[in-house]
Enzyme design. Structure first.
Site, PDB file in Angstrom:
ATOM      1  N   ARG A  98       0.815  -1.205   0.000  1.00 17.71           N
ATOM      2  CA  ARG A  98       0.000   0.000   0.000  1.00 17.71           C
ATOM      3  C   ARG A  98       0.855   1.263   0.000  1.00 17.71           C
ATOM      4  O   ARG A  98       1.618   1.518   0.943  1.00 17.71           O
ATOM      5  CB  ARG A  98      -0.941   0.014   1.216  1.00 17.71           C
ATOM      6  CG  ARG A  98      -1.920   1.190   1.164  1.00 17.71           C
ATOM      7  CD  ARG A  98      -2.863   1.215   2.356  1.00 17.71           C
ATOM      8  NE  ARG A  98      -3.796   2.321   2.229  1.00 17.71           N
ATOM      9  CZ  ARG A  98      -3.512   3.597   2.520  1.00 17.71           C
ATOM     10  NH1 ARG A  98      -2.308   3.908   2.960  1.00 17.71           N
ATOM     11  NH2 ARG A  98      -4.403   4.542   2.356  1.00 17.71           N
ATOM     12  N   LYS A 145     -15.081   6.136 -15.834  1.00 12.66           N
ATOM     13  CA  LYS A 145     -15.925   5.104 -15.222  1.00 12.66           C
ATOM     14  C   LYS A 145     -15.077   4.388 -14.161  1.00 12.66           C
ATOM     15  O   LYS A 145     -14.578   3.276 -14.362  1.00 12.66           O
ATOM     16  CB  LYS A 145     -16.463   4.144 -16.296  1.00 12.66           C
ATOM     17  CG  LYS A 145     -17.810   3.528 -15.926  1.00 12.66           C
ATOM     18  CD  LYS A 145     -18.521   3.002 -17.157  1.00 12.66           C
ATOM     19  CE  LYS A 145     -19.688   2.081 -16.838  1.00 12.66           C
ATOM     20  NZ  LYS A 145     -20.765   2.613 -16.017  1.00 12.66           N
ATOM     21  N   LEU A 201     -20.969  10.834 -17.027  1.00  9.62           N
ATOM     22  CA  LEU A 201     -20.554   9.739 -17.882  1.00  9.62           C
ATOM     23  C   LEU A 201     -21.503   9.711 -19.072  1.00  9.62           C
ATOM     24  O   LEU A 201     -22.722   9.669 -18.874  1.00  9.62           O
ATOM     25  CB  LEU A 201     -20.646   8.418 -17.121  1.00  9.62           C
ATOM     26  CG  LEU A 201     -20.156   7.227 -17.917  1.00  9.62           C
ATOM     27  CD1 LEU A 201     -18.646   7.101 -17.756  1.00  9.62           C
ATOM     28  CD2 LEU A 201     -20.833   5.958 -17.494  1.00  9.62           C
TER      29      LEU A 201
HETATM   30  N1  PDD Z   1     -23.901   2.447 -14.979  1.00  6.60           N
HETATM   31  N2  PDD Z   1     -23.959   7.490 -15.594  1.00  6.60           N
HETATM   32  C1  PDD Z   1     -23.516   6.717 -14.583  1.00  6.60           C
HETATM   33  C2  PDD Z   1     -22.929   7.371 -13.375  1.00  6.60           C
HETATM   34  C3  PDD Z   1     -23.610   5.306 -14.675  1.00  6.60           C
HETATM   35  O1  PDD Z   1     -23.164   4.539 -13.674  1.00  6.60           O
HETATM   36  C4  PDD Z   1     -24.208   4.733 -15.835  1.00  6.60           C
HETATM   37  C5  PDD Z   1     -24.368   3.253 -16.005  1.00  6.60           C
HETATM   38  C6  PDD Z   1     -24.657   5.591 -16.862  1.00  6.60           C
HETATM   39  C7  PDD Z   1     -25.290   5.055 -18.128  1.00  6.60           C
HETATM   40  O2  PDD Z   1     -24.360   4.420 -18.970  1.00  6.60           O
HETATM   41  P1  PDD Z   1     -24.792   3.273 -20.010  1.00  6.60           P
HETATM   42  O3  PDD Z   1     -25.928   3.797 -20.783  1.00  6.60           O
HETATM   43  O4  PDD Z   1     -23.581   3.061 -20.833  1.00  6.60           O
HETATM   44  O5  PDD Z   1     -25.179   2.045 -19.200  1.00  6.60           O
HETATM   45  C8  PDD Z   1     -24.510   6.954 -16.700  1.00  6.60           C
HETATM   46  C9  PDD Z   1     -23.936   0.999 -15.068  1.00  6.60           C
HETATM   47  C10 PDD Z   1     -25.217   0.434 -15.555  1.00  6.60           C
HETATM   48  C11 PDD Z   1     -23.484   0.441 -13.729  1.00  6.60           C
HETATM   49  O6  PDD Z   1     -22.613   1.035 -13.121  1.00  6.60           O
HETATM   50  O7  PDD Z   1     -24.000  -0.605 -13.312  1.00  6.60           O
END
Ligand code: PDD
Length: 282
Positions: A98, A145, A201
């Site tokens: 760590r 992400k 995102l």
């Molecule tokens: N998450 N914004 C955030 C913060 C998200 O976590 C997600 C999707 C989206 C939509 O992205 P997409 O259409 O590509 O699924 C927007 C996924 C489903 C998850 O973390 O489980």
């Protein structure tokens, strides 16, 4: 269930990662979630490009080339007993003592698994969901992400605690996104979407919705959307790979529009379902 870990396909129970993995200790990694329909990954290239963007964002070299990723993902999909899958990909900065500083010469940890894809039933779509609003208190790099989802989890739980499905986030008086979804609004027949930026995102579903709107002549404005506009909207939707297009029928306890899924939400969900049958499964 077969999962993929660092070069091997193996049963879930046999997939083991060191407790010193930086994903476990620091949340130092990124992920993707790819919907798979009839064993076909949806927009895999786009997901892999977004993964590359996230890896660039955290200065982690991509452990695989695009063709290699594609090959591994198709193998993992083929190994599952179920046809519609939610395929999770995670890359962390690997195992090291760590220390905040990046470790030198450490291989990233690559983990992938697939779960059955559970989408909303027509009954759930017809009912819609309720949501609450909250101040978006995340960092300023929400286009990455990142697996460190603590802020998103705490924000989502605010909705769950009051029996709702999603938390709609507002930053400096403007709509950003949901805790795990993108948010659209509709006013006077015009679809309103927040402009992609570092504050959200950009979902693959978000892109599909805008493409379907353009293809079917639905007037659209992609721009900053104020809190007042969200609260006065005729319709508000949440979108994601797993939620697809879900109408938000109450926000902070107040009805959105007529308090039922609006006409544009129903139209877009219809277009999305047709698209799924004709394009995603084809
Ligand atoms: N998450 N914004 C955030 C913060 C998200 O976590 C997600 C999707 C989206 C939509 O992205 P997409 O259409 O590509 O699924 C927007 C996924 C489903 C998850 O973390 O489980």
């Amino acid at each position: 269930m077969s999962v993929y870990l660092d070069g091997q396909f193996l049963p879930l129970a046999e997939a083991k990662v060191s407790v010193l993995d930086r994903g476990f200790v620091f949340g130092d990694g990124v992920y993707e979630l790819v919907p798979v329909y009839s064993k076909k990954p949806f927009r895999l290239d786009e997901h892999l490009r977004r993964l590359q963007g996230s890896l660039d964002g955290i200065r982690l070299a991509n452990p695989h080339g695009m063709a290699e990723w594609r090959d591994l993902i198709l193998q993992l999909i083929a190994l599952q007993a179920f046809a519609d899958q939610s395929l999770y990909i995670q890359v962390t900065r690997g195992v090291a003592p760590r220390d905040h500083a990046f470790p030198k010469d450490v291989a990233p940890t690559v983990f992938m698994f697939a779960q059955p894809l559970v989408t909303a039933t027509p009954e759930q779509k017809a009912a819609g969901v309720c949501a609450v609003t909250a101040v978006d208190n995340r960092w300023l790099r929400c286009n990455i992400k990142a697996i460190s989802l603590l802020a998103n989890i705490l924000l989502r739980q605010q909705a769950i605690d009051v029996g709702c499905a999603e938390t709609v986030m507002l930053r400096d008086g403007f709509l950003t996104e949901g805790a795990a979804s993108n948010i659209f609004a509709v006013k006077n027949g015009v679809l309103l979407a927040p402009s992609p930026s570092n504050l959200m995102l950009t979902g693959i579903t978000y892109d599909v919705v805008l493409e379907l709107a353009a293809a079917h002549g639905i007037p659209t404005e992609v721009r900053a959307i104020s809190e007042a506009e969200v609260r006065a909207a005729d319709e508000v939707w949440m979108t994601s790979s797993t939620k697809e297009i879900m109408a938000i029928v109450a926000l902070d306890g107040a009805a959105v529009g007529a308090g039922v899924p609006g006409p544009l939400a129903r139209q877009m969900d219809g277009l999305y379902q047709t698209f799924k049958q004709q394009v995603m499964r084809a």
